[in-house]
Design an enzyme around this catalytic site. Structure first.
Site, PDB file in Angstrom:
ATOM      1  N   THR A   1      25.416  -6.235  26.156  1.00 44.76           N
ATOM      2  CA  THR A   1      24.227  -6.872  26.125  1.00 44.76           C
ATOM      3  C   THR A   1      23.727  -6.443  24.767  1.00 44.76           C
ATOM      4  O   THR A   1      23.949  -5.617  23.828  1.00 44.76           O
ATOM      5  CB  THR A   1      23.475  -5.922  26.838  1.00 44.76           C
ATOM      6  N   ASP A   2      22.750  -7.399  24.460  1.00 41.17           N
ATOM      7  CA  ASP A   2      21.934  -6.959  23.408  1.00 41.17           C
ATOM      8  C   ASP A   2      20.867  -6.073  23.758  1.00 41.17           C
ATOM      9  O   ASP A   2      20.841  -6.124  24.771  1.00 41.17           O
ATOM     10  CB  ASP A   2      21.043  -8.535  22.826  1.00 41.17           C
ATOM     11  N   TRP A   3      20.590  -5.298  22.799  1.00 44.34           N
ATOM     12  CA  TRP A   3      19.827  -4.181  23.154  1.00 44.34           C
ATOM     13  C   TRP A   3      18.566  -4.417  23.878  1.00 44.34           C
ATOM     14  O   TRP A   3      17.729  -4.848  23.371  1.00 44.34           O
ATOM     15  CB  TRP A   3      19.375  -3.154  22.034  1.00 44.34           C
ATOM     16  N   GLY A   4      18.411  -3.984  25.280  1.00 46.31           N
ATOM     17  CA  GLY A   4      17.317  -3.979  26.208  1.00 46.31           C
ATOM     18  C   GLY A   4      17.638  -5.680  26.858  1.00 46.31           C
ATOM     19  O   GLY A   4      16.596  -6.142  27.333  1.00 46.31           O
ATOM     20  N   GLY A   5      18.802  -6.000  26.791  1.00 44.96           N
ATOM     21  CA  GLY A   5      19.127  -7.436  27.314  1.00 44.96           C
ATOM     22  C   GLY A   5      19.282  -7.493  28.988  1.00 44.96           C
ATOM     23  O   GLY A   5      19.513  -8.796  29.364  1.00 44.96           O
TER      24      GLY A   5
END
Length: 753
Positions: A263-267
């Site tokens: 994931t992108d961070w917090g995705g």
């Protein structure tokens, strides 16, 4: 004695056989990776498998300590290995040994139009990542330049999917030779920062396959990328980090990707979707990706305890966690457990030379009335104006920020070349780089800086203006898009005031985006420069002085005005998106609004992105895609086609002679475009299909060859879900840019459906 020896030999034999039988395959570097993966997987508990699937710190995910399987360590970014952070905050760790080489931004790499530079880039940054003991480098970025307002365009490789894909492949290959995985990002349709975490993108299948996916496919299928990062945004109502169509159907199903999706961070947003829709490692949940900290603990992640609980209850299949664990183990065996990987190196002369070479070839000479190259003996006083002449442009920008060991500023490099002839005036101020908001500079300060620069300009023989954008919020910066197509901080007014008192004005603007140039006809020369990192000032000074002959070409178009850009032609519904029942509020960031509300955005321009729009709609660009001048001149001779007809099993060779008719050695980028003027669907006037960068000495002629194949002629047919080429006449355009066509041919394609 003999009996005792025999018994000892027998005992030794049994012991050796027993020990060797217990050696696990995952520790045997000679065993095939898939055997090692399966062996390790069979030894793991369910809890250990789940632990692989989520972060354990800001930039690492867990290994399996009981089995000697190491953690996975990741780092931003695509143009330099980011400094270290504390374990569970966004605070800098304060190390003194994490300074690196800052390489040019990827938009600069794209501007070289040189795959050899991409290979050098990947090799060099891979060596630095390996030395810093990183397993995954979060890049390269290959999202398409759809609007010049996108704050993250500087991290990508332009508006054309073919150019971006060709440049990504050698980057990925050379990076991974260091035992460091590329993590190609952001998959997919992350083409703006405004509302990036909530905007729901609607795009036709044809535009998806022809424009927004090809560079990803090349990086994965041809480049062999081991990692992919999901995007923040939604596609067809589902977040991209666990989007069934993007990850299951296309990435793994159609392309056969066997790597790791991160994931992108917090995705990540949902345990069930994350479990079933192709995601492997969840990073940064309960953060906004950059500024907030996780106070809930990593066991609360969607793919942590909630996932484990659903698996134990039978609400999710065990096959889902086995599939994730396989992909993660495969990544580990390819990287940290690859015993043949090199040691790496950091901040070496070779890396500085690589950064300089890439920067040299990336600078684009947009316009020149003859003032460049700037011969120092012709001018008594050289005034350098602009905040970017001294600013550290590795600061700010979000995840692209870097901690370089050394930085050569444009002002320092110009002083080295021209000595005490150089005087400096700041001209304008833009404040410190902040994430998410701007520092407001009092108008009286701005007026004073402008007045000082204008007063000095009256006394100067020539002015070198080094301005443009920077890494502040609402400039070239993650999480925010630009507010205006014009230059910020009153720079247009400053340039007008300078040129009014001194016409010998050279613009050397640094930017990862196109911008308006209302003063263009009044200045003497314009250079377009991206963020060049450690050696950037030296590259800029060497191009200005003529020590380096510019050879960069634009990887994106410069519209005259914002409304000339396709994404801005159809109203807010096409950019930045509109909430149902109310107007979009561009002043709010993702994190200031209700993140549960998804603005809807439709890519109404469809396949007509960038030069495809300008050409097809006959809207001239200020500077066209592929444009770039030189201090020498190139003549395109008579080009030839090897045949006038081609069938579905054939090919046509195109040759064109390029002669350097000037007095300096230089490099020219020869571009081949194809057009299908009569087709059952709308097609652009022409599309880039091949290019070659060639070095040509004065008076020399170089033969450039291209081979056109049936694949070059195809479009994505939505009805059949196939790539097809219809029979008929195709046009061949050969030129120095999308708008500077030097040769044109046509041939007939005989079959295709």
């Amino acid at each position: 004695m003999n009996n005792r020896i025999s018994r000892f030999v027998l005992l030794l034999s049994v012991l050796t056989t027993s020990l060797s039988a217990q050696v696990p395959l995952y520790q045997n570097p000679d065993a095939p990776i898939e055997e090692r993966v399966e062996d390790a997987l069979n030894r793991m508990t369910l809890e250990e498998k789940v632990a692989l699937c989520h972060a354990q710190s800001k930039f690492s995910s867990a290994g399996v300590p009981r089995l000697g399987i190491p953690e996975v360590w990741m780092s931003d970014g695509p143009h330099g290995v980011r400094h270290e952070f504390e374990w569970n905050t966004w605070n800098y760790a304060g190390w003194t040994n994490d300074s690196i080489t800052a390489f040019p931004a990827l938009t600069a790499l794209a501007a070289t139009w040189n795959p050899d530079m991409a290979a050098l880039y990947g090799k060099s940054i891979g060596e630095e990542a390996r030395y810093r003991e990183k397993d995954v480098l979060l890049g390269p970025g290959v999202n398409i330049y759809r609007t010049p307002l996108n704050g993250r365009n500087f991290e990508y490789m332009g508006e054309d999917p073919y150019l971006a894909g060709v440049m990504a492949v050698p980057y990925v290959k050379e990076l991974q030779k260091n035992g460091v995985a590329a993590c190609v990002k952001h998959f997919a349709l992350n083409n703006q920062e405004q509302w990036r975490g909530t905007v729901d993108v609607e795009v036709s299948d044809r535009a998806l396959y022809e424009i927004y996916l090809p560079a990803f496919k090349k990086a994965i299928v041809e480049g062999g990328a081991w990692g992919v990062m999901g995007a923040y945004n939604k596609y067809r109502g589902q977040h991209c980090c666990h989007n069934a169509r993007l990850l299951n159907d296309i990435l793994r199903g159609e392309w056969g990707f066997d790597g790791c999706v991160i994931t992108d961070w917090g995705g990540a947003h949902d345990t069930k979707e994350a479990a079933l829709n192709g995601l492997d490692i969840e990073m940064g949940s309960y953060t906004n990706g950059l500024t907030s900290d996780n106070s809930l603990g990593y066991n609360r992640y969607y793919l942590a305890d909630p996932y484990l609980e659903m698996l134990k209850k039978g609400e999710l299949p065990m096959s889902s966690v086995d599939a994730k664990a396989r992909n993660i183990l495969r990544l580990i065996f390819r990287t940290s457990l690859d015993r043949d990987k090199p040691y790496g190196s950091l901040c070496t002369k070779e890396h500085y030379d690589a950064a300089k070479a890439i920067g040299d070839e990336s600078i684009v000479l947009l316009y020149n009335n003859g003032i460049l190259p700037l011969q120092g003996d012709k001018y008594g006083k050289i005034l350098v104006v602009g905040d970017n002449a001294t600013r550290r442009l590795t600061d700010g920008g979000g995840s692209s920020e870097l901690k370089p060991k050394d930085m050569i500023s444009p002002l320092d490099a110009l002083r080295t070349l021209y000595g005490d002839k150089v005087e400096y005036a700041q001209g304008y101020a833009c404040g410190r780089p902040f994430f998410g908001h701007e520092e407001v500079i009092p108008q009286q300060v701005m007026d004073s800086l402008c007045a000082e620069a204008v007063a000095k300009a009256r006394q100067a023989d020539v002015i070198i203006y080094v301005g443009g954008l920077n890494k502040n919020a609402f400039q070239d910066c993650e999480s925010t898009d630009r507010k205006s197509y014009n230059l910020p901080f009153g720079q247009d007014e400053l340039i007008e005031a300078l040129v009014a008192v001194n016409p010998n004005l050279v613009i050397a603007n640094i930017s990862g985006n196109a911008y308006a140039m209302p003063w263009l006809k009044k200045v003497s020369a314009v250079l377009h420069i991206s963020y060049l990192g450690t050696m950037g000032g030296a590259s800029i000074a060497d191009v200005i002085s003529g020590k380096v002959n510019p050879s960069g070409k634009l990887p994106y178009s410069f519209p005259v005005k914002l409304s000339d850009c396709a994404a801005h032609t159809y109203g807010e519904g096409a950019y930045p998106g509109i909430d149902a029942g109310r107007e979009a509020d561009n002043s709010l960031t993702d994190y200031q609004r209700n993140v549960g509300v998804s603005p809807r955005e439709e890519y109404k321009e469809d396949i007509l992105v960038g030069y495809r729009w300008h050409d097809t709609k006959k809207i001239p660009a200020l500077f066209s895609f592929g444009h770039g001048l030189s201090y020498t001149s190139f003549e395109y001779g008579k080009s030839l086609l090897s045949a006038k007809e081609m069938d579905e099993k054939g090919s046509i060779k195109v040759t064109v002679p390029i002669t350097n008719t000037g007095t300096k050695s230089g490099k020219e980028v020869v571009q081949l475009y194809l057009g299908d003027p009569k087709c059952s669907v709308l097609r652009p006037l022409k599309e880039l299909k091949h290019f070659a960068k060639v070095a040509v000495a004065p008076g020399e002629t170089v033969q450039v060859e291209f081979v056109i194949t049936p694949d070059d002629l195809k479009f994505y047919d939505e009805a059949s879900r196939q790539w097809v080429a219809e029979p008929g006449v195709f046009n061949v355009y050969i030129g120095a840019s999308s708008a500077d066509i030097r040769c044109k041919h046509s041939f007939k394609y005989l079959s295709g459906l």
